[in-house]
Design an enzyme around this catalytic site. Structure first.
Site, PDB file in Angstrom:
ATOM      1  N   LYS A 239       3.422  -7.042  12.107  1.00 29.25           N
ATOM      2  CA  LYS A 239       2.668  -7.272  10.867  1.00 29.25           C
ATOM      3  C   LYS A 239       2.995  -8.640  10.259  1.00 29.25           C
ATOM      4  O   LYS A 239       4.145  -8.942   9.962  1.00 29.25           O
ATOM      5  CB  LYS A 239       2.993  -6.157   9.868  1.00 29.25           C
ATOM      6  CG  LYS A 239       2.141  -6.221   8.601  1.00 29.25           C
ATOM      7  CD  LYS A 239       2.095  -4.876   7.913  1.00 29.25           C
ATOM      8  CE  LYS A 239       1.499  -4.981   6.523  1.00 29.25           C
ATOM      9  NZ  LYS A 239       1.268  -3.682   5.894  1.00 29.25           N
TER      10      LYS A 239
ATOM     11  N   ARG B 149      -0.523   5.946  19.727  1.00 27.62           N
ATOM     12  CA  ARG B 149       0.088   7.192  20.215  1.00 27.62           C
ATOM     13  C   ARG B 149       1.081   6.838  21.323  1.00 27.62           C
ATOM     14  O   ARG B 149       0.666   6.348  22.373  1.00 27.62           O
ATOM     15  CB  ARG B 149      -1.014   8.126  20.741  1.00 27.62           C
ATOM     16  CG  ARG B 149      -0.572   9.531  20.930  1.00 27.62           C
ATOM     17  CD  ARG B 149      -1.701  10.520  20.669  1.00 27.62           C
ATOM     18  NE  ARG B 149      -3.054  10.069  20.897  1.00 27.62           N
ATOM     19  CZ  ARG B 149      -3.827  10.489  21.909  1.00 27.62           C
ATOM     20  NH1 ARG B 149      -3.376  11.336  22.797  1.00 27.62           N
ATOM     21  NH2 ARG B 149      -5.063  10.074  22.022  1.00 27.62           N
TER      22      ARG B 149
ATOM     23  N   ARG C 292       0.846  -1.191   0.000  1.00 25.25           N
ATOM     24  CA  ARG C 292       0.000   0.000   0.000  1.00 25.25           C
ATOM     25  C   ARG C 292       0.879   1.238   0.000  1.00 25.25           C
ATOM     26  O   ARG C 292       2.028   1.198   0.401  1.00 25.25           O
ATOM     27  CB  ARG C 292      -0.909  -0.001   1.239  1.00 25.25           C
ATOM     28  CG  ARG C 292      -1.991  -1.065   1.154  1.00 25.25           C
ATOM     29  CD  ARG C 292      -2.836  -1.095   2.421  1.00 25.25           C
ATOM     30  NE  ARG C 292      -3.552   0.147   2.605  1.00 25.25           N
ATOM     31  CZ  ARG C 292      -3.512   0.869   3.735  1.00 25.25           C
ATOM     32  NH1 ARG C 292      -2.819   0.453   4.761  1.00 25.25           N
ATOM     33  NH2 ARG C 292      -4.192   1.995   3.823  1.00 25.25           N
TER      34      ARG C 292
HETATM   35  C1  BTN Z   1       0.425  -3.742   2.363  1.00 32.50           C
HETATM   36  O1  BTN Z   1       1.242  -2.865   2.067  1.00 32.50           O
HETATM   37  O2  BTN Z   1       0.137  -3.972   3.531  1.00 32.50           O
HETATM   38  C2  BTN Z   1      -0.236  -4.553   1.258  1.00 32.50           C
HETATM   39  C3  BTN Z   1       0.656  -5.666   0.754  1.00 32.50           C
HETATM   40  C4  BTN Z   1       0.014  -6.515  -0.325  1.00 32.50           C
HETATM   41  C5  BTN Z   1       0.989  -7.515  -0.904  1.00 32.50           C
HETATM   42  C6  BTN Z   1       0.327  -8.471  -1.845  1.00 32.50           C
HETATM   43  S1  BTN Z   1       1.371  -9.841  -2.251  1.00 32.50           S
HETATM   44  C7  BTN Z   1       0.244 -10.335  -3.482  1.00 32.50           C
HETATM   45  C8  BTN Z   1      -0.224  -9.079  -4.170  1.00 32.50           C
HETATM   46  N1  BTN Z   1       0.695  -8.698  -5.222  1.00 32.50           N
HETATM   47  C9  BTN Z   1       1.311  -7.554  -4.958  1.00 32.50           C
HETATM   48  O3  BTN Z   1       2.174  -7.018  -5.684  1.00 32.50           O
HETATM   49  N2  BTN Z   1       0.890  -7.055  -3.784  1.00 32.50           N
HETATM   50  C10 BTN Z   1      -0.110  -7.905  -3.180  1.00 32.50           C
END
Ligand code: BTN
Length: 324
Positions: free
Chosen positions: A186, A321, A121
């Site tokens: 995460k 926070r 993201r």
């Molecule tokens: C995040 O940043 O939290 C989202 C990560 C999403 C990763 C997945 S792996 C399968 C799919 N292909 C990608 O290039 N991204 C998503």
């Protein structure tokens, strides 16, 4: 004979001589050596023991269509149109998008052993080493445009948490909008991408990345605190079992979402909310807004209780926070 056949022979982690590999594959030792080079080119940790042979330390569980299909529920099996498993991909989300342009639709699933340009993201990279984690993208088509998709990414988080629970990880929680956490670290992320008409027929690519057994060698590239399924479950987790569990939850969710929307997913989301009642800061571009996290509304908007009342927030990055 190609590098996949060779990988399958080495996947059990046993030491095999070049001669043995050549005989098993019915090719010359030079041909074996060339394929071994290709495996190393994929970033696979291959151990060479001089005069003895080659092995993959700890072995490797490759993605396997037969195993995944055998573990699907009848409902998921009926919804799955195509299951494409590859050795490498730039990004399964990008791959799915290209297939939408070529006519692919609901129920097409792409998964791969490794991504060379995994997308996270907010323009971040998604660290995607070979054969250890899960990278999955599912296409689904909707008629109602972007409005019909409200809350979908949150509902996907619930489906992922349920899949993790099924393979032995009951402690997963969700960080708004849809990060998968275990004990505050995460374990996975979700990236939805849309193609088509924002007001009409469109296709969504639901991308899910789950850390299963992240090698320490690549972990240094991850910017935030992370974990993986093996650490969270305290034992090895089968990627094929996890992929099947994920599809068992994800495909029915996607098939019912146009009719039911986020209703029905809100309560389960709230039950998994990692930050419920916590003091948080929301980062929205240059803006920072402090408050208490009060879950989400029926559109999936974060409810932030501030000095001036409860605000509904649709975008931004939430963090605890410190010292509050
Ligand atoms: C995040 O940043 O939290 C989202 C990560 C999403 C990763 C997945 S792996 C399968 C799919 N292909 C990608 O290039 N991204 C998503």
């Amino acid at each position: 004979m190609d590098k996949t056949d060779l990988l399958r022979l080495l996947a059990d982690g046993e030491l095999r001589s070049g001669q043995e590999l050549a005989e098993l594959m019915g090719v010359s030792r030079t041909a074996v050596w060339k394929q071994l080079q290709k495996l190393e080119g994929l970033g696979i940790e291959l151990e060479t023991i001089k005069g003895a042979g080659y092995r993959l330390p700890g072995g490797l569980e490759l993605l396997d269509e037969t195993q995944v299909r055998a573990a699907l529920s009848p409902e998921a099996d009926a919804l799955l149109q195509t299951l494409s498993l590859s050795l490498e991909s730039d990004s399964t989300n990008a791959e799915a998008m290209r297939h939408i342009d070529a006519g692919a639709g609901s129920g097409w699933v792409f998964s791969t052993e490794q991504q060379s340009a995994g997308r996270g993201r907010r323009g971040r990279d998604w660290v995607s080493p070979f054969g250890r984690n899960l990278y999955v993208s599912v296409i689904w088509s909707f008629d109602g445009g972007a409005a019909a998709l409200e809350g979908l990414s949150l509902a996907v988080g619930v489906a992922v948490a349920r899949a993790l629970d099924e393979v032995g990880m009951s402690r997963a929680s969700l960080k708004w909008p849809n990060d998968i956490l275990v004990d505050g670290a995460k374990l996975g992320g979700i990236l939805l991408e849309m193609s088509g008409d924002a007001a009409g027929p469109c296709s969504v690519v639901v991308g899910v990345g789950l850390n299963v057994a992240m090698p320490d060698t690549v972990a240094g590239h991850i910017e935030q605190s992370w974990t993986d399924a093996t650490r969270a479950a305290g034992r090895p987790v089968s990627r094929n079992a996890l992929l099947a569990a994920l599809l068992n939850h994800l495909l029915p969710l996607l098939s019912g979402f146009a009719e039911h929307g986020f209703t029905g997913w809100r309560e389960p989301w709230l039950a998994l909310d990692a930050f419920a009642g916590e003091p948080v800061v929301m980062l929205m571009g240059e803006r920072r807004l402090a408050g208490i996290a009060r879950g989400v509304d029926d559109r999936g908007a974060l409810q932030l209780e501030t000095g001036t009342g409860v605000q509904s927030l649709y975008g931004g990055e939430i963090s605890l926070r410190p010292g509050a």
